[in-house]
Every structure is written in C-alpha cells, then in structure tokens.
Enzyme design. Structure first.
Site, PDB file in Angstrom:
ATOM      1  N   GLU A 113       0.869  -1.291   0.129  1.00  0.00           N
ATOM      2  CA  GLU A 113      -0.078  -0.002  -0.091  1.00  0.00           C
ATOM      3  C   GLU A 113       1.005   1.214  -0.041  1.00  0.00           C
ATOM      4  OE1 GLU A 113      -3.525  -1.484   3.063  1.00  0.00           O
ATOM      5  OE2 GLU A 113      -1.458  -1.263   3.985  1.00  0.00           O
ATOM      6  N   LYS A 115       2.123   4.772   1.619  1.00  0.00           N
ATOM      7  CA  LYS A 115       1.873   5.108   3.192  1.00  0.00           C
ATOM      8  C   LYS A 115       1.699   6.658   3.058  1.00  0.00           C
ATOM      9  CE  LYS A 115       4.886   5.260   7.373  1.00  0.00           C
ATOM     10  NZ  LYS A 115       4.944   6.402   7.686  1.00  0.00           N
ATOM     11  N   ASP A 117       1.338  10.285   4.180  1.00  0.00           N
ATOM     12  CA  ASP A 117       2.037  11.353   5.167  1.00  0.00           C
ATOM     13  C   ASP A 117       1.227  12.459   5.685  1.00  0.00           C
ATOM     14  OD1 ASP A 117       4.196  12.273   6.625  1.00  0.00           O
ATOM     15  OD2 ASP A 117       4.860  13.383   4.777  1.00  0.00           O
ATOM     16  N   TYR A 222      -6.992   2.323   6.110  1.00  0.00           N
ATOM     17  CA  TYR A 222      -6.179   1.072   5.737  1.00  0.00           C
ATOM     18  C   TYR A 222      -6.133   0.191   6.722  1.00  0.00           C
ATOM     19  CZ  TYR A 222      -2.954   3.927   8.585  1.00  0.00           C
ATOM     20  OH  TYR A 222      -2.565   4.624   9.753  1.00  0.00           O
ATOM     21  N   LYS A 310      10.666   3.753   3.443  1.00  0.00           N
ATOM     22  CA  LYS A 310      10.395   5.186   3.223  1.00  0.00           C
ATOM     23  C   LYS A 310      11.192   5.496   1.843  1.00  0.00           C
ATOM     24  CE  LYS A 310       9.018   7.326   6.208  1.00  0.00           C
ATOM     25  NZ  LYS A 310       9.337   7.586   7.737  1.00  0.00           N
ATOM     26  N   CYS A 404      26.405  45.867  -5.166  1.00  0.00           N
ATOM     27  CA  CYS A 404      26.605  44.677  -6.000  1.00  0.00           C
ATOM     28  C   CYS A 404      27.747  43.986  -5.446  1.00  0.00           C
ATOM     29  CB  CYS A 404      26.534  45.022  -7.232  1.00  0.00           C
ATOM     30  SG  CYS A 404      27.090  43.357  -8.259  1.00  0.00           S
ATOM     31  N   CYS A 407      30.539  44.064  -8.651  1.00  0.00           N
ATOM     32  CA  CYS A 407      31.060  45.192  -9.285  1.00  0.00           C
ATOM     33  C   CYS A 407      31.057  46.536  -8.205  1.00  0.00           C
ATOM     34  CB  CYS A 407      30.298  45.690 -10.452  1.00  0.00           C
ATOM     35  SG  CYS A 407      28.675  46.232 -10.454  1.00  0.00           S
ATOM     36  N   CYS A 422      21.180  45.022  -9.762  1.00  0.00           N
ATOM     37  CA  CYS A 422      22.375  45.935 -10.362  1.00  0.00           C
ATOM     38  C   CYS A 422      22.053  46.441 -11.510  1.00  0.00           C
ATOM     39  CB  CYS A 422      23.598  44.929 -10.288  1.00  0.00           C
ATOM     40  SG  CYS A 422      24.968  45.840 -10.944  1.00  0.00           S
ATOM     41  N   CYS A 427      28.413  44.956 -15.635  1.00  0.00           N
ATOM     42  CA  CYS A 427      28.743  44.479 -14.349  1.00  0.00           C
ATOM     43  C   CYS A 427      29.180  42.754 -15.037  1.00  0.00           C
ATOM     44  CB  CYS A 427      27.672  43.919 -13.711  1.00  0.00           C
ATOM     45  SG  CYS A 427      27.732  42.893 -12.279  1.00  0.00           S
TER      46      CYS A 427
END
Length: 674
Positions: A113, A115, A117, A222, A310, A404, A407, A422, A427
């Site tokens: 099945e 699983k 969460d 389940y 898992k 920046c 530069c 910038c 640059c």
C-alpha cells in the site's frame, strides 16, 4: 559514563522533538533524521542494557508530555507504529525473516500500500454510527478529536451496515488544499506550514472545529481492527470490506508472492506518487494472511508482520551558516543559503535558494537558524521555513545589501517590485549570466560552454558579449592549452557553435533573454513577425493584439528593442550568420497535417531527442501535452515506457504509436497533401 550521558541526551532530544510535534503540529527535524536518532538510541540500549529505562522513547510511540488540549482516551487495541526501512535490501531481509518465522503450506503473499504522510487516526463505530475518533498518541493512550473529525466530509458518519467496528487510517491535507491554505496565510501575514502533514496535524488540533471544515482535510483508511471477527482472512480482503461499508481507502492494495515483484512496484511508486492528490512518504508491505500475524508476532511498538519502505526524503532539516548574494543576467540579486551539508532526495545539498529579501523577511530566516529545505520540482533545493523552537539567541538577522557584491555599484529596487537589481550594464556577473542563457539548451544549445569555462573566457578577454562566441575559433591554440580542454574538446565546442547558426528563429528570439519571453512566447513572436526587422518595428499596440502576448510582455519587448546596445548586438549576430527569420520548409498545407491533434511521448526515443520531437510536432501544426488526459490524441511510446502508457491504455480512446509508426503517419499525411 560517556555512554550513559549519550543515551540520556538522545532520550531528552527525542522527547523534546515529540513534545514540539505532538503539541504544536510542527516537525523540528525531518522524519529521516528522527528515525536515525531513534535507531542510534536503540542500538546503544541493546549494547548497554544496564541503562534500560521503561520510559525510553524507543519503547513508546512518540507523543507529547504536555498536550492538555483534548481528553485522553485509552485505546482498546494498541495503535502501533511501523518499523522503517530505507532501501530494497531491507525489504528482502524482512521477507526472509517472515519465511523463517512461519510454518505454513500456503504460499506467502504480501500486500503493498502507499504510506500516507498525515496524522494517524482510529475511528469507532457503534451500530453503524461514528461515535469516537482518537489520535494515535503513544500507541496506548490517544486524544479524543471526535468533534473535529466530524467536520471532515470524506469520513463516513454512517456505514452501509449497522455493525460495531474499529478502523485505522490517516488524516491528510490534500496537496491542492495545502497550497491554498499557505497562500491564504501569506496574504494574512501568518507563518506558512512546512508541509501538508504539519498542516493536517495543526488543523486537527484546532480548538475551533470550524477551522477544520474550512481547511478541507481528507482521510483514507487502511486497517480493520479484529478483522477475523467479520469472517475476513486476509488484509486485502479487509480493504474491500471497508469499501463496501462506504469507508474511503486509497484503492491501492496490491498483493504479490515474489520479492522481485515488490521491488518492481517500489520502483514504479517512487515515480508515480507525484501524480497522487496527497503526500506519501513511502510504501507499507504487510503479510496478507491475517492468520499468520499472531505467529509472526510484535515488538513493544511495532508489528513484525509489516514494514514501511520510506522514499528518499523530500525535506530535510539543516543549519544556515551564511548567505551568498548571486547576480543574474538581468542584474537581479538572489540570496543563496550556505548550509551544513545534508542528504536530500538522494543527493548531498549544501546550498539552497532563498528567492529574495522579502521572502527572507517574511519567513524570518536568520543566519544560524535550523531550517527545513526541500527540492522545488525535485530539482532546485530551497529553504521552506525556519524552526524557531530551536533558536538559542545567537542567530543573526539577514540585512538587505546596498551594493552589488560583484561590481560594487549601488543597487536599485524598481517601484512596487521585491527584486533588488544591479543596474550596471557592464557588471561581469550580468554579462556571464547573459552568455550562459544564450548558450543554454532551450536557446542556442551550444555544448561545452559551462559556467566555469564562460567565466574563464571572460577573464581572458576572449568574450565580451554573446556575439564574441562566434569568434572563439580565432583563439583556438590558446584555448587548447587551458586545463581540461585539449584538441578534441575544442573541436566539439567549435562544431557546436557552428551548429547553433542552424537553430530556428524562435530559438534565437528566446536566446536574446527578453524579460518575460519564454519558449512559448518566443514561438508566438516568431510566427507573428516572421523576421526580426518586423518584430523590432512592432508597437506596443501591435504586440498586445497578438494572441498570447500580454501587456507586461509587450512593454518589455518594446523596451528591449529601444535600447541601442541590444540593436547593435542583433546586428552583430546577423553578421555571424544566425537565423533572424522563419525558414520556409513546408508549404502551408503540409505545415498543418497535425492541426488540432494533441501529442505526448513516453520512454526513451531512438530517432528523436525530446526537444526534437516536440519541435517536429509543433512545426506540423500539432500541440504537445504534458500529461495523459482524454484530450490526448496520440501517445508516442519509446523503450521503457512508464505509467503514461498504462493511463493511456485505461482511457482507451488514445492512439498509441511506436516511433516508427509516428514517422510512417507523418509520411502518409504529407503524401496525401502532395
């Protein structure tokens, strides 16, 4: 004495994490990290039995010691957790243990099945009516959340038979509802949930049951307690029985008698889980024959006849050690978190995106924080949220930069926008970003010009803008002497540069990097203009009248072509031989042989690249879909076709073609026109 202290520290740490999770609905660490701590503690307790403690978290299912919101209820039948495994080898070991443990003439079968969460729940029905809902708690004592569970629409309040029954399942927040909830919390300035499980847990523990109803929780079941009392002999049979009572299950309970078959399905569900409407963190494998469960037995907290596999963690927790500001091709600054290295989705991660300064401030991320990270679209690691419960006061607030980092020019922020930019046109970081975008696969597709090579060529002065790429052959001798280059590498690079001149007009438009103009918009503009001169002359009004081009895109296009630097660059690229007009290959009728037809492909193709077959379909008037649906006309199947093939077969109306059949169909339709 050091071992005793270590065991004590592990117990206290796990209990602290349990308190936070079961009281506040927050996970201070990832499941994987929690399981590893628990495994470490178990191992030490086995090696040093003199430090045994009956209250150790290894002997109890996790719970909070301080949650007093709901009435405590003792489970009539213990609500155990499952032993976890993280690789297929451990599943094979589990199967071998079962074979050695049981004495039976029957062939052993296993039920697999997904699983979920979410939050484990036990429901008790009397005379077919739902009377009580209890959380797992420590497996022996849970919390009565009946009033809140009654607000979950998918939970049956009345069964189709008037019987007494107890069932177990999982309360989840569907992925779509999770996204809506976080969007709503963002608008209100509230902290977002890290994942759907935390959201489901926090929601079910709300004192106001109306909140539960508003958030749209869902539930799947389940397990049937005492299944043999109802004349049921197998777990898979019990699931069918639950469905007959009107109880919702996932509908996924597959039975197998061979380990190899289980291994194949694990591989299948690792990919297919992303198509489910709820989060899953693994699979559960159970011995299907209920008669064997007692013989196989239990530990103090887990059944030995079942195990959880898992999936690789989608989220992990780690620490932010610092921040690096990256400058992109448009000048936009992107903050990147420098992390303590951690494993995530099968790879080691030590950097993650923080998007922008507003996101940092909204999420209140600080240097030194413990944070959750995940992979956006399973590719790019990003910081989800900080774990404020674990702060110790040493964390530092992240300040917005003013200059920046490359530069040193002053940064600007456009009015109404969150991005810091910038604006220096020369640059180095911006120029490098423009070049990397220009050579990318979706643009001019020039192989051999990775980030480090581009940076090197810029430093050496071989490239000043993208047009200089086409003069690199003049530096051939010098390039061959560079580390990791050599004659063959340079040959491949120059050939790739020459081949880029054959790329279609829409790819050239895309390569220019006009803001808000992606692959689709580039195709639209190419078809609407047919050549670059026509496109450059289009007014804002002309552009917004093109179907698929909005006002923001139109504004950026006109702005781009009004900049003198861009006009000069286009002229240079035309002189280098790039295509700035649609190539007339087919007559108008042949162009539309797939008009109105939707295509999708799956598996590995021999005769086409993924991009190549998409382009071919679009050139012939067809449309590429991203998923199987009733709107799909043709599914092209290559080797090792995945779940898309089965979905298409289930729908029945979709025409399934091999590559050879697709090529034959294309030729047949083209000949009919001729």
């Amino acid at each position: 004495m050091e071992i005793k202290i270590k065991i004590k520290e592990l117990r206290e740490k796990i209990k602290e994490y349990n308190n936070i999770y079961y009281s506040d609905g927050e996970s201070p660490i990832s499941d994987y990290e929690y399981d590893k701590l628990l495994e470490e503690l178990k191992k030490l307790e086995l090696e040093y039995p003199e430090y045994k403690d009956e209250f150790s978290p290894t002997l109890k299912v996790g719970t909070s010691e301080k949650n007093l919101k709901f009435q405590k209820v003792e489970h009539e039948h213990p609500m155990l957790s499952l032993a976890n495994s993280y690789n297929e080898g451990e599943i094979l070991d589990f199967i071998e243990r079962i074979k050695k443990k049981v004495i039976t003439q029957r062939k052993l079968r296993y039920c697999l099945e997904v699983k979920l969460d979410g939050l484990s729940i036990s429901l008790i029905y009397r005379d077919g009516e739902l009377k009580r809902a209890v959380t797992r708690g420590d497996g022996y004592i849970g919390e009565d959340v009946t009033e809140n569970v009654m607000q979950i629409e998918s939970i049956a309040k009345t069964l189709t038979q008037k019987i007494d029954i107890e069932i177990r399942g999982e309360i989840v927040l569907p992925i779509e509802n999770f996204k809506k909830l976080n969007e709503s919390r963002l608008e209100k300035g509230e902290e977002v949930f890290a994942n759907p499980r935390n959201a489901a847990s926090g929601t079910l523990r709300q004192l106001d049951s109306n909140v539960v109803k508003e958030r749209g929780l869902d539930a799947y079941f389940y397990f049937l307690v005492e299944a043999k009392n109802y004349g049921i002999n197998s777990h898979s049979e019990s699931m069918n029985f639950l469905e007959s009572l009107g109880i919702k299950t996932t509908g996924i309970f597959e039975t197998f008698d061979r380990a190899e078959s289980i291994k194949t399905r694990i591989e299948y569900w690792e990919k297919e889980r992303y198509n489910l409407p709820y989060e899953t963190d693994g699979l559960v494998i159970k011995v299907d024959d209920i008669d064997l469960w007692e013989e196989i037995g239990y530990t103090s907290k887990t059944p030995r006849w079942a195990i959880a596999y898992k999936f690789p963690a989608k989220q992990a927790s780690t620490r932010v050690n610092g921040i690096t500001w990256q400058v992109g091709r448009t000048g936009k600054l992107t903050p990147v978190a420098e992390l303590e290295e951690v494993e995530l989705s099968g790879s080691r991660v030590k950097r993650a995106s923080l998007h922008n300064i507003s996101e940092i401030q909204r999420k209140d991320i600080r240097i030194g924080d413990k944070v959750f990270i995940e992979k956006a679209a399973e590719i790019i690691p990003q910081v989800v949220k900080s774990i404020k419960n674990l702060r110790d006061g040493t964390e530092k607030i992240i300040e917005e930069p003013t200059r920046c980092p490359v530069c040193n020019q002053e940064l600007k922020r456009e009015e109404g926008l969150v991005d810091i930019k910038c604006v220096n046109e020369i640059c180095p970081a911006k120029i490098q970003g423009e070049i990397e975008y220009f050579v990318s696969r979706d643009a001019l597709n020039i192989a051999g010009l990775g980030s480090k090579i581009v940076e090197k060529f810029l430093d050496l002065g071989y490239i000043k803008d993208v047009s200089d790429i086409y003069d690199l052959k003049e530096h051939r001798e010098e390039i061959e002497k560079l580390d990791k280059m050599g004659e063959k590498s340079v040959d491949n690079l120059i050939n790739s540069i020459e081949n880029s001149k054959k790329r279609d007009y829409d790819k050239v438009i895309y390569s220019l990097g006009i803001p808000f103009i992606g692959k689709v918009a580039s195709k639209i503009l190419a078809n609407a203009s047919e050549n670059i001169e026509s496109l450059m002359k289009m007014t804002f009004e002309d552009l917004i009248n093109i179907d698929g081009i909005g006002e923001i895109a139109a504004k950026e296009i006109t702005k781009f072509f009004n900049i003198e630097k861009n006009k000069k660059l286009i002229q240079k690229l035309k002189e280098k031989g790039l295509k700035f007009e649609i190539e007339k290959k087919l007559d108008d009728n042949a162009k539309n042989i797939f008009s109105g037809k939707n295509f999708l492909f799956t598996g590995s193709l021999k005769n086409f690249t993924r991009e190549g077959i998409k382009e071919e379909i679009e050139k012939l008037g067809g449309k590429n879909l991203s998923a199987v649906s009733k709107n799909l006309d043709y599914l092209i199947v290559g080797e090792k076709a995945g779940s898309k093939l089965k979905k298409a077969q289930d729908i029945g109306s979709i025409k399934i073609l091999t590559e050879e059949e697709f090529i034959a169909l294309r030729a047949e339709l083209t000949n009919e026109i001729d």
